[in-house]
Design an enzyme around this catalytic site. Sequence first.
Site, short mmCIF file in Angstrom:
data_model
loop_
_atom_site.label_atom_id
_atom_site.label_comp_id
_atom_site.label_asym_id
_atom_site.label_seq_id
_atom_site.Cartn_x
_atom_site.Cartn_y
_atom_site.Cartn_z
N ARG A 82 0.84 -1.19 0.00
CA ARG A 82 0.00 0.00 0.00
C ARG A 82 0.89 1.25 0.00
NH1 ARG A 82 -1.69 0.69 4.42
NH2 ARG A 82 -1.07 -1.20 5.48
N TYR A 210 -1.46 -3.51 -6.91
CA TYR A 210 -1.24 -4.24 -5.66
C TYR A 210 -2.48 -4.25 -4.74
CZ TYR A 210 -0.18 -5.27 -0.89
OH TYR A 210 -0.27 -5.80 0.36
N LYS A 219 -9.76 -2.53 1.74
CA LYS A 219 -9.46 -1.38 2.60
C LYS A 219 -10.24 -0.14 2.18
CE LYS A 219 -7.09 -3.79 5.33
NZ LYS A 219 -5.77 -4.29 5.21
N HIS A 239 -10.38 -2.55 11.53
CA HIS A 239 -9.31 -3.41 11.01
C HIS A 239 -9.09 -4.55 12.01
CE1 HIS A 239 -4.88 -3.50 9.34
NE2 HIS A 239 -5.64 -4.38 8.72
N SER A 261 -1.17 -3.77 10.31
CA SER A 261 -0.84 -4.62 9.17
C SER A 261 0.41 -5.45 9.46
CB SER A 261 -0.60 -3.74 7.94
OG SER A 261 -1.76 -3.00 7.67
N CYS A 263 0.90 -7.74 11.67
CA CYS A 263 1.19 -7.89 13.10
C CYS A 263 0.44 -9.05 13.73
CB CYS A 263 0.91 -6.59 13.84
SG CYS A 263 2.14 -5.32 13.49
N ASP A 288 -9.28 -9.93 8.90
CA ASP A 288 -8.77 -8.58 8.61
C ASP A 288 -9.76 -7.45 8.90
OD1 ASP A 288 -6.45 -7.13 7.58
OD2 ASP A 288 -7.65 -6.64 5.82
N ARG A 380 2.16 -12.26 -0.65
CA ARG A 380 0.88 -12.66 -0.05
C ARG A 380 0.24 -13.84 -0.78
NH1 ARG A 380 -1.62 -8.92 4.00
NH2 ARG A 380 0.00 -7.39 4.35
P1 GTP Z 1 -2.42 -7.74 7.39
O1 GTP Z 1 -2.94 -8.78 6.47
O2 GTP Z 1 -1.29 -6.93 6.78
O3 GTP Z 1 -3.48 -6.84 7.95
O4 GTP Z 1 -1.65 -8.46 8.60
P2 GTP Z 1 -2.01 -9.50 9.76
O5 GTP Z 1 -2.24 -8.71 11.01
O6 GTP Z 1 -3.07 -10.45 9.35
O7 GTP Z 1 -0.61 -10.22 9.94
P3 GTP Z 1 -0.18 -11.76 9.93
O8 GTP Z 1 -1.02 -12.64 10.82
O9 GTP Z 1 -0.08 -12.19 8.54
O10 GTP Z 1 1.28 -11.65 10.60
C1 GTP Z 1 2.37 -11.22 9.92
C2 GTP Z 1 3.67 -11.34 10.66
O11 GTP Z 1 3.57 -11.42 12.08
C3 GTP Z 1 4.40 -12.60 10.21
O12 GTP Z 1 5.73 -12.28 9.98
C4 GTP Z 1 4.24 -13.54 11.39
O13 GTP Z 1 5.24 -14.48 11.44
C5 GTP Z 1 4.26 -12.57 12.57
N1 GTP Z 1 3.53 -13.09 13.77
C6 GTP Z 1 2.23 -13.43 13.83
N2 GTP Z 1 1.89 -13.88 15.06
C7 GTP Z 1 3.01 -13.78 15.82
C8 GTP Z 1 3.30 -14.06 17.20
O14 GTP Z 1 2.45 -14.48 17.98
N3 GTP Z 1 4.58 -13.84 17.63
C9 GTP Z 1 5.54 -13.34 16.79
N4 GTP Z 1 6.76 -13.15 17.28
N5 GTP Z 1 5.31 -13.08 15.48
C10 GTP Z 1 4.05 -13.27 15.00
C1 SPV Z 2 -2.88 -4.63 5.23
O1 SPV Z 2 -1.89 -4.02 4.76
O2 SPV Z 2 -3.38 -4.33 6.34
C2 SPV Z 2 -3.49 -5.75 4.49
C3 SPV Z 2 -3.07 -5.94 3.10
O3 SPV Z 2 -4.34 -6.43 5.02
S1 SPV Z 2 -3.85 -4.79 2.03
O4 SPV Z 2 -5.06 -5.40 1.52
O5 SPV Z 2 -2.91 -4.52 0.96
O6 SPV Z 2 -4.17 -3.59 2.76
MN MN Z 3 -4.97 -5.61 6.99
#
Ligand code: GTP
Ligand code: SPV
Ligand code: MN
Length: 603
Positions: A82, A210, A219, A239, A261, A263, A288, A380
């Site tokens: 983004r 993207y 979003k 979110h 994002s 996290c 999400d 992704r």
């Molecule tokens: P968006 O799709 O961008 O909104 O992100 P999301 O919040 O769904 O993130 P996602 O669950 O894909 O996590 C992304 C990153 O966080 C990856 O690198 C994971 O390995 C890391 N991660 C997730 N859960 C944990 C955790 O409990 N501990 C640690 N140390 N890392 C974590």
């Molecule tokens: C984020 O960045 O929080 C995502 C991926 O979930 S996107 O759809 O590109 O915003």
């Molecule tokens: Mn997101």
Amino acid sequence: MNPNLQQAAWGSTLTKNKALLDWVGEMAQMCQPDQVVWCDGSEAEKKRLTEEAVAAGILIPLNQKKRPGCYLHRSNPNDVARVEHLTFICTPTEQEAGPTNHWMAPDEAYAKLGTLFQGAMRGRTMYVVPYVMGPLGSPFSKVGIEITDSIYVVLSMRIMTRMGKAALDMLGPAGDFNRGLHSTLDVNPDRRFICHFPQDNTIWSIGSGYGGNVLLGKKCLALRIGSYLGRKEGWLAEHMLILGMESPEGQTTYVAAAFPSACGKTNFAMMIPPRRFQGWKIWTVGDDIAWMRVGSDGRLWAINPEAGYFGVAPGTSVESNPTAMRIVQRDTIFTNVAMTEDGDVWWEGMTPKPPAGLTDWHGKPFDPASGEKSSHPNSRFTSPATNNLALSRHVNDPEGVPISAIIFGGRRATTVPLVLQSFNWTHGVTLGATMGSETTAAATGKVGVVRRDPMAMLPFCGYDMGTYFNHWLEMRGQIPHPPKIFMVNWFRKGADGSFVWPGYGENMRVLKWIVDRAMGKVGGRETPVGWVPREGDLDLSGMDITPEAFREATAVRVAEWKKEIEMQGEFFESIGPTMPPALELQRKLTATALEYGAPMGEP
Ligand code: GTP
Ligand code: SPV
Ligand code: MN
């Protein structure tokens, strides 16, 4: 207007909706595509478009034995995340967008992008993609139409939303639909703009291919326009993931959680409980986005407007997220990951070592000694929710699921303990409003700097942030039985720089405490910044963690917090005149408690 185009727009056999046909005709006249194709969402259409995408090199077929229905897409390397500096809220006044958004006057935005859209689709096909955000037939769902010149967008929208004829049927003759217009143009960052016109329920996006910039239901509609509508209509667009935790007795409690994002939302929403929790089960409702309203029973109810997952690939492995690994086994589009010699996918963290003979996300042979990554850090997967074995039975319930706890969480190396319960709604809203997190690869820019990301909505709030905080405060008056509010941090680091809490499945232990606290069933200790679990309050059995590490994970340190509270004050000031006094008072109250050196509540 070109008579052929007029006919293409008007000649649709799928709808007689005059407002829709007029608008599509108008957009076709501006963009001048060679043809207009209305998408019905059928299997035949998917097959045809996939074949076209493969022929054009937009999709690369993966090993169909290992990954049936799976394809790889490589985006332009300048277009991998983004772009917040190119994302605009185009409300009539700058004040409505507020100090945390980029703003462009609506006339200026329509004129500027209109010039770029002029003839942008010459030599291309214009796809008209009708879609629904939310369960079909739910009074809370919203219909959108995305016009795009990208087959990748069409195929992704097919996975991420309820797309096609069903959406047109739901819309009927009404003119009340989101008008989304997208062209990849020449994928030049100098001609890239993502503009939102909340007052017109309109989104114009140009120059990117993207995810979050171009899958306009996600979003752009579900959060930026959604939050604007939520404020007007008295609901919340957030979110947030939504999950259900089922006990061995069969009772399911639902929570919603906002993490910035990349996290951990996807991971948390699909968590597999550790062995100690045999008989417990986590059900995914969403990973999400959550739309939340007050139900007739006085509780807060949430729906997931999406139908698929656009998840971060790196770090996803059989150990960290076995559920996701099964989800991406079929019918998935991978973006910017590496490819193995036998046409499978790989990314950093999937296995300890990269297999030999990898092709990197640029399509070049990968040299592990180069120090480069084989997959882009924001690569992704796009997969249908129906692939999820842990999919909640209630994803299509028109009213959604009742929420017992709201969890905010950031990526903080210091200061913020593993988990914290707020004293009350106002304090909980303050915790959300002051959320900080280290930046990730999900947006372009520097990675790893702490910035305030209130409610994980900084990049996604479609109006003024102070007014948004006030909306959260006011919601309390509408919810007779509000969820309890918590804050978590999976990312605290020890002196050696490694995470003190193992995270992933072990987060179940924290979730269990949260749900028990929400029901008033377990203890904790009071600190000036909220309640934290004592050692005996969190079930740590069967877990490899020392008492010291647990104390480190849950520590609340006065010196760190004094600094934190000061930084929060600077952030509140930056919000300007709309900042609700209640949150500043709450911040000062915490500062005072810290000043008087209230005991940190060591057990
Ligand atoms: P968006 O799709 O961008 O909104 O992100 P999301 O919040 O769904 O993130 P996602 O669950 O894909 O996590 C992304 C990153 O966080 C990856 O690198 C994971 O390995 C890391 N991660 C997730 N859960 C944990 C955790 O409990 N501990 C640690 N140390 N890392 C974590
Ligand atoms: C984020 O960045 O929080 C995502 C991926 O979930 S996107 O759809 O590109 O915003
Ligand atoms: Mn997101």
